[in-house]
Design an enzyme around this catalytic site. Structure first.
Site, mmCIF file in Angstrom:
data_model
loop_
_atom_site.group_PDB
_atom_site.id
_atom_site.type_symbol
_atom_site.label_atom_id
_atom_site.label_comp_id
_atom_site.label_asym_id
_atom_site.label_seq_id
_atom_site.Cartn_x
_atom_site.Cartn_y
_atom_site.Cartn_z
ATOM 1 N N ASP A 238 108.048 42.703 -8.927
ATOM 2 C CA ASP A 238 107.572 43.261 -7.771
ATOM 3 C C ASP A 238 106.364 44.003 -7.983
ATOM 4 O O ASP A 238 106.212 44.955 -8.731
ATOM 5 C CB ASP A 238 108.679 44.265 -7.169
ATOM 6 C CG ASP A 238 108.324 44.858 -5.786
ATOM 7 O OD1 ASP A 238 108.826 44.051 -4.775
ATOM 8 O OD2 ASP A 238 107.333 45.696 -5.745
ATOM 9 N N GLU A 281 106.327 40.569 -1.907
ATOM 10 C CA GLU A 281 105.565 40.595 -3.217
ATOM 11 C C GLU A 281 106.442 40.375 -4.321
ATOM 12 O O GLU A 281 106.247 40.688 -5.338
ATOM 13 C CB GLU A 281 104.918 41.907 -3.112
ATOM 14 C CG GLU A 281 105.722 43.109 -3.382
ATOM 15 C CD GLU A 281 106.319 43.604 -2.093
ATOM 16 O OE1 GLU A 281 106.581 44.730 -1.793
ATOM 17 O OE2 GLU A 281 106.211 42.916 -0.927
#
Length: 364
Positions: A238, A281
């Site tokens: 992430d 993301e």
């Protein structure tokens, strides 16, 4: 050669063209490796030429007309150099086996037609395009097959040239125009299908595989783990403070950052690994036949590569780090869902304990 025979020959060319096109479509759909695809296409064109020679128009005893020149002149375009050599060797050898007064000349004409077809591929595409102009040029290149007349007695050669040259040339040109059009349409159709399949399996922003592709690969790893005890690992990644990047520089910069991160990951992992965009993301990576210790090394390598990269977006330097969670599956009975959840929990710990770090699921 009577006009009725020309018509019959052309009908047989049509039938052969359909078979060759179907075969060519199968070759380019099922064989991805370029060299093997060329070999298979060469065998296909060679067999097509042999079938045509086995059902020819007998112009004189031992002297035949068939569609081999049409297939040969197109071989360089659709089978490549290796395929052309294979096709020419098959047709030339078969013509010699058939024998007759025109056997030697026929074998020589096979070589000349193949060379003429290859020479036409060297002409820049912008000069002749890929449509009827190129096909017409290739059709005219089959004229080199008339070298066979040199090997015949002068009186026979003269008689054949006067009576057969025009209809044979016309049949060859029309045959090339037809077959080239069919082959090109099939080639473009298969190319379009591949583009659509690629778009359906690739994330448009990062160009990484999507979750569907990841799931299929993960299912195979689970099967290998259950049946053969082969381990695999899941890496969840992430981008740190991604919302802040979007809020500070805008979503365009955020999208570019995510795309650059994906590029770094693609360069870092093995070809057998599967890195996919998991959502937002987050990026997930499947590492087949990889135990936790090795997966941790890979994850740390990715983290360091991203941290060390200077991401310049529209002359703006953006410092990017990532948090990573790693989970390994080394025994049967574990589902992919459980492995992903374990990696996700490890990722959460990495983010809550300072970010820009790697956490292992077993460390919980």
């Amino acid at each position: 050669m009577e006009i009725s025979e020309i018509v019959a020959a052309y009908i047989r060319v049509l039938a052969l063209a359909v078979l060759v096109v179907y075969g060519y479509a199968w070759v380019i759909r099922t064989i991805s490796q370029r060299l093997m695809r060329g070999v298979a296409a060469g065998l296909l064109f060679g067999l097509g030429g042999i079938f045509s020679m086995n059902d020819p128009i007998v112009m004189r005893p031992g002297l035949i007309y068939d569609a081999r020149s049409i297939l040969l002149v197109l071989s360089p375009l659709y089978a490549g150099p290796i395929g052309t050599i294979i096709a020419a060797a098959m047709m030339g050898a078969h013509r010699l086996v058939l024998g007759g007064v025109g056997a030697t000349g026929g074998a020589v004409s096979v070589i000349l037609v193949a060379l003429s077809g290859y020479a036409s591929t060297l002409i820049p595409r912008h000069r002749i395009g890929i449509g009827w102009g190129r096909s017409l040029l290739l059709g005219l290149a089959t004229v080199s097959s008339f070298i066979v007349l040199v090997f015949l007695p002068p009186e026979i050669a003269r008689d054949l040239f006067l009576s057969a040259a025009a209809p044979v040339m016309l049949a060859n040109i029309l045959g090339v125009l037809l077959l080239a059009d069919l082959l090109e349409r099939e080639k473009q159709r298969v190319r379009l299908v591949r583009v659509l399949e690629n778009e359906a399996s690739v994330d448009p922003l990062t160009k990484l595989p999507n979750r569907r592709v990841f799931q299929r690969a993960a299912d195979r790893c689970v099967e290998e783990a259950n049946n053969r005890g082969r381990p695999f690992s899941i890496v969840m990644l992430d981008v740190d403070h991604f919302k802040k990047i979007n809020d500070t520089w805008g979503h365009n910069v955020g999208d570019t950052v995510l795309s650059r991160v994906a590029d770094i990951i693609r360069r870092t992992v093995r070809k057998t690994d599967v890195a996919a965009r998991y959502g937002g993301e987050e990026i997930i990576i499947l590492l087949p036949e990889t135990e936790e210790g090795d997966a941790s090394i890979v994850a740390e390598k990715i983290r360091h590569a991203i941290e060390s990269e200077d991401l310049i977006v529209d002359v703006t330097a953006v410092k990017v780090t990532v948090s990573i969670g790693v989970a390994a599956v080394d025994s049967s009975g574990t589902t992919i869902r459980a492995a992903i959840e374990a990696a996700d929990r490890a990722l959460y710990r990495a983010k809550t304990t300072g970010r820009n770090r790697v956490e292992l699921a077993t460390a919980a």
